[in-house]
Design a protein around this motif. Structure first.
Motif, PDB file in Angstrom:
ATOM      1  N   MET A 234       0.873   5.087   2.736  1.00  0.00           N
ATOM      2  CA  MET A 234       0.151   6.007   1.706  1.00  0.00           C
ATOM      3  C   MET A 234       0.568   5.367   0.345  1.00  0.00           C
ATOM      4  O   MET A 234       1.731   5.587   0.090  1.00  0.00           O
ATOM      5  N   LEU A 235      -0.335   5.242  -0.450  1.00  0.00           N
ATOM      6  CA  LEU A 235      -0.184   4.993  -1.694  1.00  0.00           C
ATOM      7  C   LEU A 235      -0.458   6.369  -2.576  1.00  0.00           C
ATOM      8  O   LEU A 235      -1.559   6.712  -2.765  1.00  0.00           O
ATOM      9  N   ALA A 236       0.565   6.937  -2.579  1.00  0.00           N
ATOM     10  CA  ALA A 236       0.609   8.385  -3.088  1.00  0.00           C
ATOM     11  C   ALA A 236       1.717   8.824  -3.775  1.00  0.00           C
ATOM     12  O   ALA A 236       2.828   8.898  -3.195  1.00  0.00           O
ATOM     13  N   PRO A 237       1.518   8.897  -5.077  1.00  0.00           N
ATOM     14  CA  PRO A 237       0.297   8.752  -5.875  1.00  0.00           C
ATOM     15  C   PRO A 237       0.306   7.276  -6.441  1.00  0.00           C
ATOM     16  O   PRO A 237       1.233   6.648  -6.710  1.00  0.00           O
ATOM     17  N   VAL A 238      -1.132   6.912  -6.871  1.00  0.00           N
ATOM     18  CA  VAL A 238      -1.114   5.806  -7.683  1.00  0.00           C
ATOM     19  C   VAL A 238      -1.183   6.423  -9.238  1.00  0.00           C
ATOM     20  O   VAL A 238      -1.743   7.594  -9.591  1.00  0.00           O
ATOM     21  N   MET A 251      -0.132  -2.999  -0.794  1.00  0.00           N
ATOM     22  CA  MET A 251      -0.927  -3.130   0.551  1.00  0.00           C
ATOM     23  C   MET A 251      -0.454  -4.267   1.559  1.00  0.00           C
ATOM     24  O   MET A 251      -0.365  -4.192   2.703  1.00  0.00           O
ATOM     25  N   GLU A 252      -0.259  -5.478   0.608  1.00  0.00           N
ATOM     26  CA  GLU A 252       0.241  -6.838   1.334  1.00  0.00           C
ATOM     27  C   GLU A 252       1.657  -6.587   2.034  1.00  0.00           C
ATOM     28  O   GLU A 252       1.757  -6.940   3.310  1.00  0.00           O
ATOM     29  N   VAL A 327      -8.714  -0.786  -4.234  1.00  0.00           N
ATOM     30  CA  VAL A 327      -8.202  -0.472  -2.740  1.00  0.00           C
ATOM     31  C   VAL A 327      -9.000  -1.139  -1.769  1.00  0.00           C
ATOM     32  O   VAL A 327      -8.457  -1.368  -0.778  1.00  0.00           O
ATOM     33  N   GLU A 328     -10.711  -0.982  -1.770  1.00  0.00           N
ATOM     34  CA  GLU A 328     -11.324  -1.300  -0.605  1.00  0.00           C
ATOM     35  C   GLU A 328     -11.226  -2.933  -0.381  1.00  0.00           C
ATOM     36  O   GLU A 328     -11.244  -2.962   0.620  1.00  0.00           O
ATOM     37  N   LYS A 329     -11.227  -3.632  -1.430  1.00  0.00           N
ATOM     38  CA  LYS A 329     -11.142  -4.878  -1.247  1.00  0.00           C
ATOM     39  C   LYS A 329      -9.862  -5.498  -0.698  1.00  0.00           C
ATOM     40  O   LYS A 329      -9.860  -6.283   0.191  1.00  0.00           O
ATOM     41  N   ALA A 330      -8.724  -4.795  -1.210  1.00  0.00           N
ATOM     42  CA  ALA A 330      -7.499  -5.009  -0.815  1.00  0.00           C
ATOM     43  C   ALA A 330      -7.351  -4.569   0.803  1.00  0.00           C
ATOM     44  O   ALA A 330      -6.575  -5.283   1.784  1.00  0.00           O
ATOM     45  N   ARG A 331      -8.056  -3.600   1.140  1.00  0.00           N
ATOM     46  CA  ARG A 331      -8.029  -3.146   2.561  1.00  0.00           C
ATOM     47  C   ARG A 331      -8.346  -4.261   3.505  1.00  0.00           C
ATOM     48  O   ARG A 331      -8.044  -4.412   4.486  1.00  0.00           O
ATOM     49  N   VAL A 332      -9.583  -4.606   3.122  1.00  0.00           N
ATOM     50  CA  VAL A 332     -10.198  -5.734   4.032  1.00  0.00           C
ATOM     51  C   VAL A 332      -9.428  -7.213   3.998  1.00  0.00           C
ATOM     52  O   VAL A 332      -9.168  -7.731   5.067  1.00  0.00           O
TER      53      VAL A 332
END
Length: 361
Positions: A234-238, A251-252, A327-332
């Motif tokens: 959980m990136l909470a919060p940015v 994320m990595e 975030v979406e690019k890093a998720r992939v």
């Protein structure tokens, strides 16, 4: 930024605390300073952790918010000793007549009978099972859980009823309950979210003073996933202008230790949180304050926060869209794009009463 400005508490008295001050509750209609004629210096005690106890009538809190993916939650404790300066739950302490500032992290309320109350609710004939979220307000694995074991007893009840649960925490004490959580996870009944905000040790210590350090939380992710428990980072919060450059690195790091999903929330500054966070930021990182608050206003139509459904968690505008795309690019890139496995509700069953009699009602 707010009319809630209060004198800062001496640094020694608030050692290892997040808030700088202890403003009165917003429900206090009148605040008055009285000069009694005495000007003798007086030593004041530090803000030590105090715990009171309560027995609530119910443990399950319901919500109908359209931007929250669950309709019920549970909080073993009021207040949180972790002392995160950004915590959006701070204003809830005002309901107790206490300050969302230092009181929130030092005057705590435990619910030792939580499991007993929860069991009665789950036994009600009309009860229909659905995901129960724990840790969405205050952390169930904050330090006093080691003494009170409220969360442990709640999990024992949920396991008996085969009730699905999703936990969010920064506390490494969750490792203590791996025995229960791994058995529930094997049945599709449990998953855990571990919150990460930064990999910078100094920033973490300043911003969330009594939380386990980031690297220690990564070890917790590994231990949970090794036990077969699905974990979401959980990136909470940015925090704009303070932690947003670390999104990909966080994320990595989480993916490398086994996290299989992720979620994120932008910094939220409702009610008393805004002036408290302002005080902390100007004291700890004065060079960043202007940038952080400019970004917050950019995302909330010129205000520091706006509680619009479907906007309050992420904000609006170019900056918010940029963060979402990153975030979406890093998720992939790091294999965190899959949804967490759906938890099962069809296994729910009411066990025998403690005296061995069938639970008919």
């Amino acid at each position: 930024m707010s009319n809630l400005k209060e004198p800062k508490i001496d640094a020694e008295r608030r050692r290892a605390r997040g808030a700088q001050s202890n403003a009165a509750s917003r429900y206090d209609a009148q605040r008055e300073e009285v000069q009694d004629g005495w000007d003798i210096p007086e030593e004041r005690a530090i803000f030590a952790t105090e715990v009171s106890e309560e027995r609530p009538r119910t443990m399950i809190t319901r919500n109908t918010s359209p931007d929250i993916p669950f309709d019920r939650s549970l909080n073993p404790y009021r207040g949180c000793e972790h002392g995160c300066t950004y915590c959006f739950a701070r204003p809830t302490h005002a309901y107790l007549g206490l300050s969302p500032g230092l009181d929130f992290e030092s005057k705590l309320v435990a619910r030792p009978k939580a499991a007993e109350v929860l069991e009665k609710e789950l036994r009600r004939k009309a009860y229909a099972p659905s995901l129960l979220a724990i840790g969405t307000n205050t952390d169930p694995y904050q330090p006093i859980e080691r003494r009170y074991r409220v969360m442990r007893s709640v999990l024992e009840v949920l396991q008996q009823f085969k009730h699905p649960v999703a936990i969010t925490t920064k506390g490494t004490l969750v490792e203590r309950d791996i025995d229960i959580l791994s058995e529930m996870a094997a049945q599709g009944l449990a998953q855990v979210g571990i919150s990460l905000t930064t990999m910078d040790v100094a920033l973490s210590r300043a911003m969330e003073p009594r939380c386990p350090l980031p690297q220690r939380r990564l070890q917790t992710i590994r231990k949970l996933t090794d036990a077969g428990i699905p974990v979401r980072v959980m990136l909470a919060p940015v925090v704009p202008g303070l932690t947003d450059h670390e999104i990909e690195a966080l994320m990595e790091a989480a993916a490398a230790v086994g996290a299989t999903g992720m979620a994120w929330i932008m910094l939220r500054l409702p009610m008393e949180v805004a002036p408290l966070f302002e005080e902390w930021l100007e004291a700890a990182y004065p060079g960043r304050a202007a940038k952080v608050f400019a970004r917050m206003r950019e995302m909330h139509g010129g205000e520091l926060y706006h509680a619009k459904f479907n906007k309050r968690m992420r904000g609006e505008g170019i900056y918010a869209e940029m963060i979402a795309q990153r975030v979406e690019k890093a998720r992939v890139r790091y294999g965190l794009e899959k949804d967490m496995p759906a938890l099962r509700c069809d296994l729910f069953e009411v066990p025998f009463e403690r005296d061995g009699q069938l639970a008919l009602f």
